[in-house]
Scaffold this active site. Structure first.
Site, PDB file in Angstrom:
ATOM      1  N   GLY A 135       0.807  -1.214   0.000  1.00  0.00           N
ATOM      2  CA  GLY A 135       0.000   0.000   0.000  1.00  0.00           C
ATOM      3  C   GLY A 135       0.842   1.267   0.000  1.00  0.00           C
ATOM      4  O   GLY A 135       0.524   2.237  -0.689  1.00  0.00           O
ATOM      5  N   THR A 136       1.900   1.257   0.776  1.00  0.00           N
ATOM      6  CA  THR A 136       2.748   2.451   0.867  1.00  0.00           C
ATOM      7  C   THR A 136       3.346   2.788  -0.494  1.00  0.00           C
ATOM      8  O   THR A 136       3.330   3.945  -0.922  1.00  0.00           O
ATOM      9  CB  THR A 136       3.847   2.242   1.927  1.00  0.00           C
ATOM     10  OG1 THR A 136       3.218   2.163   3.209  1.00  0.00           O
ATOM     11  CG2 THR A 136       4.845   3.384   1.942  1.00  0.00           C
ATOM     12  N   ASN A 157      -8.158   4.085   8.816  1.00  0.00           N
ATOM     13  CA  ASN A 157      -7.635   2.871   9.446  1.00  0.00           C
ATOM     14  C   ASN A 157      -7.752   2.872  10.962  1.00  0.00           C
ATOM     15  O   ASN A 157      -7.696   1.829  11.588  1.00  0.00           O
ATOM     16  CB  ASN A 157      -6.172   2.644   9.038  1.00  0.00           C
ATOM     17  CG  ASN A 157      -5.295   3.836   9.349  1.00  0.00           C
ATOM     18  OD1 ASN A 157      -5.716   4.989   9.215  1.00  0.00           O
ATOM     19  ND2 ASN A 157      -4.085   3.581   9.768  1.00  0.00           N
ATOM     20  N   GLN A 161      -7.874  -0.289   3.462  1.00  0.00           N
ATOM     21  CA  GLN A 161      -8.730  -0.923   4.477  1.00  0.00           C
ATOM     22  C   GLN A 161     -10.055  -1.435   3.900  1.00  0.00           C
ATOM     23  O   GLN A 161     -10.828  -2.070   4.614  1.00  0.00           O
ATOM     24  CB  GLN A 161      -9.019   0.054   5.624  1.00  0.00           C
ATOM     25  CG  GLN A 161      -7.797   0.445   6.443  1.00  0.00           C
ATOM     26  CD  GLN A 161      -7.233  -0.685   7.307  1.00  0.00           C
ATOM     27  OE1 GLN A 161      -7.879  -1.720   7.514  1.00  0.00           O
ATOM     28  NE2 GLN A 161      -6.018  -0.508   7.806  1.00  0.00           N
ATOM     29  N   HIS A 203      -2.013  -7.867   2.649  1.00  0.00           N
ATOM     30  CA  HIS A 203      -2.008  -8.414   4.014  1.00  0.00           C
ATOM     31  C   HIS A 203      -3.140  -7.891   4.884  1.00  0.00           C
ATOM     32  O   HIS A 203      -3.264  -8.304   6.035  1.00  0.00           O
ATOM     33  CB  HIS A 203      -0.647  -8.169   4.683  1.00  0.00           C
ATOM     34  CG  HIS A 203      -0.398  -6.750   5.101  1.00  0.00           C
ATOM     35  ND1 HIS A 203      -0.500  -6.352   6.406  1.00  0.00           N
ATOM     36  CD2 HIS A 203      -0.059  -5.658   4.401  1.00  0.00           C
ATOM     37  CE1 HIS A 203      -0.217  -5.061   6.489  1.00  0.00           C
ATOM     38  NE2 HIS A 203       0.059  -4.617   5.285  1.00  0.00           N
ATOM     39  N   THR A 224      12.029  -7.679 -10.410  1.00  0.00           N
ATOM     40  CA  THR A 224      11.477  -9.024 -10.545  1.00  0.00           C
ATOM     41  C   THR A 224      10.223  -9.135  -9.689  1.00  0.00           C
ATOM     42  O   THR A 224      10.215  -8.755  -8.524  1.00  0.00           O
ATOM     43  CB  THR A 224      12.526 -10.067 -10.106  1.00  0.00           C
ATOM     44  OG1 THR A 224      13.659  -9.930 -10.952  1.00  0.00           O
ATOM     45  CG2 THR A 224      11.977 -11.481 -10.217  1.00  0.00           C
ATOM     46  N   CYS A 262       1.680   1.457  12.211  1.00  0.00           N
ATOM     47  CA  CYS A 262       2.832   2.205  11.722  1.00  0.00           C
ATOM     48  C   CYS A 262       3.297   3.231  12.727  1.00  0.00           C
ATOM     49  O   CYS A 262       4.435   3.650  12.715  1.00  0.00           O
ATOM     50  CB  CYS A 262       2.501   2.889  10.408  1.00  0.00           C
ATOM     51  SG  CYS A 262       2.060   1.689   9.173  1.00  0.00           S
TER      52      CYS A 262
END
Lengths: 406, 377
Positions: free
Chosen positions: B71-72, B152, B180, B202, B238, B328
């Site tokens: 996401g970041t 969040n 979210q 995740h 990759t 975070c």
């Protein structure tokens, strides 16, 4: 005796994961799934602890302090972070970067991007054997130079650059030295202290670890190096790389480093023996040449050109059974001949009829024997059909023929 | 001691079925997807199938889905590109966004590349759409609006359709951080005007280290990372093969049970909210808990006492995993920027706790947590 096909001889593109690495990762996919930044409960702590342990395993392999390791999503991101991060952080000192024409795309394309931002980049030609010309390197350094970016081991021809000499020059002129260690770390001893490296990018999937995880080493002492973050957010990785940590990936990376550390010496000896066998057998075919310096080279890599063989036919001859490539994976989908081979002075034809063999941990002698036979058979067959080969055999000097253009 | 995991907004456990789908790509199917021989072709096909599946579920074209490291990275890519490539010189965001958005926008403002405006919030922490519109009409040059679909920490939901339409009306670029909500709600990215959307595997029982950036085909940007030509030149490096396969599988599983999850997990949240309100009359459920709110997140502010000082630690000792804010920033023991903003800086007398649920949680767990809270407070 049954040999399982296809044989994988492209370990420079990626490596299969070592089952021991997967075993280490599995608990972090399932039971220990916490976010390493969660500070209030054991799921978070278990994840954080696992990341710390992996950071130590990674640091140990390259002889640095764990605090000097920044985890990324791979070597490409680490290359980007090193180059753009230094360019931004040291803008007040200068704007000039020196690199080689034979670097990986991740470095070259990032340098091109930096040029668009107003940076100056010198792309040094390499010598015929693929090694940097140290005199030319020193001559290229100006008062504006902030960084030398030269890879440790080349991904296509495997040559190992004289990193110690490069770092000596960098130190002498007070310039930072960044190396893309993706192909070398875990394969040959890399020690950031001994080698005088200030920043180094490397990745797990080239050393039997998982894809999607890599690292940037950033020196903290003598000198203290800083990079400007390229991704902002929660301030993970000491502010240099935000984003929820890929815990299972990092755990796998750590374990992969540990295994490489323990087995590198024996593995390098085993692979160089197999590689030499392969190379010598193929060189026994006439007009076959090794590309790049053979002495200063990764132990598991051989890049060989076959004259008077049509490139596409060469691959077609056996690519159902043997996975090799004619260049780097990142560019293999294009039909362009390898820019690395061209930088060594090879013409398009010869560059096209070259093969990169990348041996690995799971390569066996039986596979090498099979490969020798399959490649030799194909080369001989193609030459049988080649008028050029026939002319050369008849003693015609092909360089003196004037071809009719049409 | 059976642990209770109520921190699913931080991260979720990997679904065993997802791991099973990933396993071949962690073992024998390991080829580099850029390689042209069989090992590479089979993994390339896996990535393209994953992309198709994700696109289908999210109601967009496969060519609009780009896999990233999370996401970041997705949010950073979108925000930077809007300024650098799409000519935005003005950014509108809210003070309660995720740090990925807040810090990326702050840095652009600091470097002088864009002016930054913060939209006003209404009482419960919802974005004030009138304030958004007046900022859009202020005409400070081409504008990027970056707002999250669900907060969040609070769970408040943004009316994305209305925001998208406002952006369209004023010719603004809209980036929506849907980290979210994707995997929790049916999202159709072509049903409202949006240029960029971020997602992370995740957060919905998929793997870490993989995310998606949706880029509407009407916009053309340059990549954040330079290098190989992966992801159609948009994201070099990759591919995280097994992660991408896992992302798609997790989204498939989630989309098959959106309604069920929403009902069941939502019921857990409502039940817990009610239990807490009954047991602790002075506690406040933050945000629009009974209105437009994410069904997985419940944020409760307890009046600060000497007992609440050690609340997180004591809950942890009882095997209960919750957080004070987002993961975070959970290293910082102080109240999060979201809660501070919500209370206009007057939050020093509160101890906020975020409980966040998943389909793996039960009513019994809620009972145990509320009992423990009664014991501790």
């Amino acid at each position: 005796m049954s040999l399982k096909l296809p044989i994988y001889l492209d370990n420079n593109a990626t490596t299969p994961m070592d089952p021991r690495v997967l075993e280490a990762m599995l608990p972090y996919f399932t039971d220990r799934f916490g976010n390493a930044a969660s500070r209030n409960h054991p799921f978070g702590w278990a994840a954080e602890e696992a990341v710390d342990y992996a950071r130590e395993q990674v640091a140990k392999l390259i002889g640095c302090d764990p605090k000097e390791i920044i985890f990324t999503s791979g070597a490409t991101e680490a290359d980007n972070l090193a180059l753009k991060g230094v360019y931004e952080m040291y803008a007040s000192k200068g704007n000039h970067i020196i690199t080689l024409t034979t670097e990986h795309k991740a470095v070259l394309d990032t340098c091109k991007h930096i040029e668009k931002l107003g940076g100056q980049v010198t792309y040094l030609e390499v010598k015929e054997d693929g090694l940097v010309d140290l005199q030319a390197l020193e001559a290229a350094i100006t008062s504006q130079t902030i960084l030398i970016a030269i890879m440790y081991g080349n991904n296509e021809i495997g040559v190992l650059q004289p990193v110690k000499e490069i770092s000596n020059l960098a130190r002498k002129h007070n310039v930072l030295f960044f190396t893309d260690g993706t192909q070398a770390v875990g394969k040959v001893p890399v020690d950031v202290q001994r080698d005088g490296i200030d920043l180094m990018a490397f990745s797990a999937h080239k050393m039997y670890g998982p894809k999607g995880v890599g690292a940037l080493y950033v020196r903290r002492k003598n000198p203290r190096v800083k990079v400007t973050a390229q991704m902002d957010g929660g301030g993970h990785e000491r502010g240099m790389r935000s984003g929820t940590l890929n815990v299972p990936g990092i755990v796998g990376f750590g374990r992969a480093c540990e295994i490489c550390m323990n087995e590198m010496e024996a593995e390098a000896a085993r692979l160089s023996k197999l590689r030499d066998k392969l190379e010598q057998s193929l060189l026994a075919l006439e007009e076959a040449y090794v590309n790049g310096n053979r002495e200063h080279r990764l132990p598991h890599v051989a890049n060989i050109s076959f004259k008077y063989v049509e490139g596409e036919g060469l691959m077609m001859g056996f690519n159902k059974d043997i996975a090799v490539s004619s260049g780097s994976a990142c560019t293999s989908a294009s039909l362009e001949p390898s820019y690395v081979l061209k930088a060594l002075g090879l013409g398009d034809d010869l560059a096209h009829s070259s093969l990169r063999f990348g041996l690995g941990r799971f390569t066996t002698e039986e596979q090498i024997d099979y490969t020798i036979k399959a490649v030799s058979d194909t080369v001989l067959k193609l030459r049988d059909m080649s008028p050029l080969w026939e002319m050369w055999k008849d003693g015609v000097d092909l360089t003196k023929i004037e071809w009719a253009h049409h | 001691m059976q642990r209770i995991y109520f921190d699913n907004a931080a991260t979720t456990s990997l679904d065993p079925e997802v791991l099973q789908a990933m396993m071949p790509y962690l073992t024998e199917k390991f080829g580099n997807p850029s390689s042209i021989y069989s090992y590479g072709r089979e993994t390339k096909i896996a990535i393209e199938s994953a992309r198709k599946s994700v696109a289908k579920i999210l109601g967009c074209r496969p060519a609009e889905i780009f896999f990233t490291s999370g996401g970041t990275e997705s949010s950073n890519t979108a925000i930077l590109a809007a300024v650098r490539d799409l000519g935005c010189t003005h950014i509108i965001t809210s003070p309660i966004e995720h740090h990925a958005t807040l810090h990326a926008t702050e840095n652009l403002a600091k470097s002088g590349l864009a002016q930054l405006s913060y939209v006003k919030l209404k009482d419960k922490g919802h974005v004030d759409l009138e304030s958004l519109e007046s900022l859009l009409t202020a005409n400070k040059g081409k504008t990027l609006v970056t707002l999250m679909h669900a907060n969040n920490e609070l769970g408040n939901l943004l009316p994305v359709k209305k925001v998208g339409e406002l952006c369209e009306k004023y010719g603004a670029i809209f980036h929506c951080d849907m980290v979210q909500t994707i995997g929790h709600y049916p999202v159709n990215l072509h049903s409202f005007p949006v240029h960029f959307a971020s997602a992370a595997g995740h957060k919905f029982h998929g793997p870490k280290g993989v995310g998606v950036l949706f880029i509407n085909e009407s916009v053309h940007i340059h990549p954040l990372l330079s290098g190989g030509s992966q992801e159609r030149n948009m994201r070099a490096g990759t591919e995280n093969l097994y992660g991408i396969v896992g992302f798609a599988k997790a989204l498939e599983l989630a989309s098959a049970q959106y309604e069920e999850d929403q009902k069941e997990v939502g019921a857990l949240k409502a039940y817990m909210c009610q239990s807490i309100c009954e047991s602790f009359p002075q506690a406040i459920c933050n945000g629009d808990v009974k209105g437009s709110s994410l069904y997985t997140v419940l944020n409760v502010a307890f009046p600060k006492t000497e007992k609440t000082d050690m609340l997180l630690m004591n809950l942890d000792m009882a095997g209960i995993c919750v957080s004070g804010g987002s993961a975070c920033s959970s290293g910082a023991s102080s109240v999060s920027h979201v809660i501070k903003t919500l209370y206009n800086g007057r939050s020093e007398n509160l101890t906020p706790i975020r409980f966040s649920f998943s389909r793996q949680n039960t009513k019994e767990e809620v009972d145990r947590v509320v009992e423990k809270l009664k014991e501790l407070l």
